[in-house]
Motif scaffolding. Structure first.
Motif, PDB file in Angstrom:
ATOM      1  N   LEU A  46       0.809  -1.218   0.000  1.00 53.53           N
ATOM      2  CA  LEU A  46       0.000   0.000   0.000  1.00 53.53           C
ATOM      3  C   LEU A  46       0.846   1.273   0.000  1.00 53.53           C
ATOM      4  O   LEU A  46       0.328   2.363  -0.227  1.00 53.53           O
ATOM      5  N   ASP A  47       2.130   1.126   0.254  1.00 50.15           N
ATOM      6  CA  ASP A  47       3.053   2.264   0.266  1.00 50.15           C
ATOM      7  C   ASP A  47       3.528   2.524  -1.160  1.00 50.15           C
ATOM      8  O   ASP A  47       4.636   2.165  -1.558  1.00 50.15           O
ATOM      9  N   VAL A  54       1.565   5.186   4.379  1.00 48.45           N
ATOM     10  CA  VAL A  54       0.373   4.849   3.599  1.00 48.45           C
ATOM     11  C   VAL A  54      -0.529   6.069   3.582  1.00 48.45           C
ATOM     12  O   VAL A  54      -0.876   6.605   4.636  1.00 48.45           O
TER      13      VAL A  54
END
Length: 478
Positions: A46-47, A54
């Motif tokens: 998700l990064d 995030v």
């Protein structure tokens, strides 16, 4: 979502909504009762910017995915509750098979031809009115009209023995052909069969007479005798076979398979319709049952102007003499594609109609292609799949063993059919998963651009895992 993960009383609310560190992410998952582990892998996936944070942009796809899943769940629930108008062809055929079995047991002593003659008609042609009356007597009053739809699919108002029992009718037709070629009448034929001149023929005499006639279906002599013994007294009299005099069997019962004629029919269909599936939908299977019987096929050949060996072409299509053909006999690849889509739609959404409603986000009853702007798909062009009758040969071939410790089945509603695993060596399987996830994690580290289709990531991880599974265990996943 980002606010829930970042909830921290020591930080301003504005900052909480902007970004989440790994520690906050892990604590947020714990508050949400996350028990699946792999928090590090999730965080890195998700990064998107690779800066250890995030941001809301990294979770937008998740909101879209959750919305899609909710819509899919609602569609599946509605499909389960919604009662389709009328009765499906699949249910009709199931009722018809039960009716046939009951006929055979109650009236046929194992023979459907005898059951036909005893309970339905003393000739080989059956009008609708007589069938309905017979059904009332047998206790099928409520189902009579539905059963007739299967028998009289061409809506001629009449049904024949080959529509109830094509294989039994084939043996009977060859017997009649054998007699017609050698004798001037059925009376003369009976005199020949009556070896002892008693006007009553026992089974052993009948079999001996068939050998003298060089009847091509000697292995069915006992079955043929039972179908002719209408009184069930184990003796044949002239009246028992007299019905053959007026019977004109369908040409497909004595025709030989003609592969050349079959291929010519295929070419004529392609010439007129361009694609096999289009020919099937618009000409051969207009009711959408995935069944085409002889009468429908005969009419189709007239429309496309085929004047060759129509009966031989049919027998080449209908090799097992089931009495019908499916799209598979015309276009195996097209059939497999449509059937797999139908199975997926039923598994995931409850029906093909429900799947269409999920994709039709603007409620236009039309779907365009993302690949090409040309053409559109309507609900009618998809919904016919819900009426398809399952092919019995598919059921038997869908389950297959792929290794000594791993079995993947391909049955409707079974999660294994989508690649799930079962086996005794759980530790080995877990090790494969861990190694595959590590490789996927390394790939995700270099995935810095926004993801237009989140399922690409899922497919990438799954492909890596399955590739390792195949390499280590020789696993075949359907």
């Amino acid at each position: 979502m980002i606010e829930t993960l970042a909830a921290d009383p020591d930080r301003p609310a504005v900052c909480q909504a902007c970004e989440v560190t790994f520690d906050q992410f892990r604590e947020g998952l714990q508050r949400l009762d996350w028990k699946e582990g792999d928090e590090g892998v999730l965080f890195k996936a998700l990064d998107f910017d690779g800066d250890g944070l995030v941001k809301p942009s990294g979770l937008r796809w998740l909101a879209i995915e959750l919305k899609r899943l909710r819509k899919k769940r609602v569609a599946k629930e509605n499909a389960a509750k919604k009662k389709m108008p009328g009765i499906s062809w699949e249910l009709l055929e199931r009722q018809f098979l039960e009716f046939r079995d009951d006929l055979r047991k109650r009236f046929g002593n194992g023979s459907l031809v005898r059951a036909w003659r005893v309970s339905l008609s003393d000739t080989m042609i059956l009008p609708k009115t007589r069938f309905l009356k017979a059904c009332v007597k047998m206790g099928y009053a409520k189902k009579a009209k539905e059963l007739w739809k299967i028998l009289d699919k061409d809506e001629s108002g009449f049904a024949s023995i080959d529509e109830l029992d094509p294989k039994g009718a084939q043996v009977l037709a060859h017997f009649k052909k054998c007699l017609d070629e050698r004798f001037a009448s059925i009376a003369d034929a009976f005199t020949f069969l009556d070896l002892e001149g008693t006007r009553k023929i026992r089974k052993s005499q009948f079999e001996a007479a068939l050998r003298r006639l060089e009847f091509p279906y000697l292995d069915t002599a006992a079955e043929l005798f039972e179908s002719l013994d209408v009184d069930g007294n184990h003796l044949l009299e002239e009246d028992d076979i007299q019905f053959l005099e007026k019977w004109s069997p369908s040409p497909i019962l004595t025709a030989q398979p003609n592969v050349k004629a079959r291929d010519e029919v295929k070419e004529a269909l392609l010439l007129k319709y361009g694609r096999p599936v289009k020919a099937w939908r618009h000409l051969l299977d207009r009711d959408g049952s995935n069944r085409c019987n002889w009468h429908e096929f005969l009419n189709a050949c007239k429309i496309i102007g085929f004047k060759g060996d129509v009966a031989g072409a049919w027998r080449a299509f209908d090799e097992d003499l089931s009495g019908y053909i499916t799209l598979k006999e015309l276009d195996r690849e097209g059939y497999r594609t449509l059937w797999d889509f139908r199975t997926w739609a039923v598994d995931e959404f409850g029906s093909a109609r429900a799947a269409f409603s999920v994709f039709d986000s603007d409620n236009s009853n039309s779907l365009s292609s993302q690949v090409s702007a040309e053409g559109a798909l309507s609900l009618k062009e998809v919904s016919f799949l819900d009426d398809w009758i399952e092919d019995p040969s598919e059921i038997s071939s869908q389950a297959r063993r792929v290794s000594t410790n791993c079995l993947v089945t391909h049955l409707r509603g079974d999660p294994l059919r989508r690649g799930a695993l079962t086996g005794t060596d759980a530790m080995e399987e877990m090790q494969q998963k861990v190694l595959a996830m590590e490789e996927a994690e390394e790939l995700l580290k270099t995935w810095k651009r926004p993801v237009e289709s989140p399922m690409k990531l899922v497919k990438l991880c799954r492909t890596r895992w399955l590739s390792r599974c195949r390499h280590r265990t020789g696993l075949v996943v359907l």
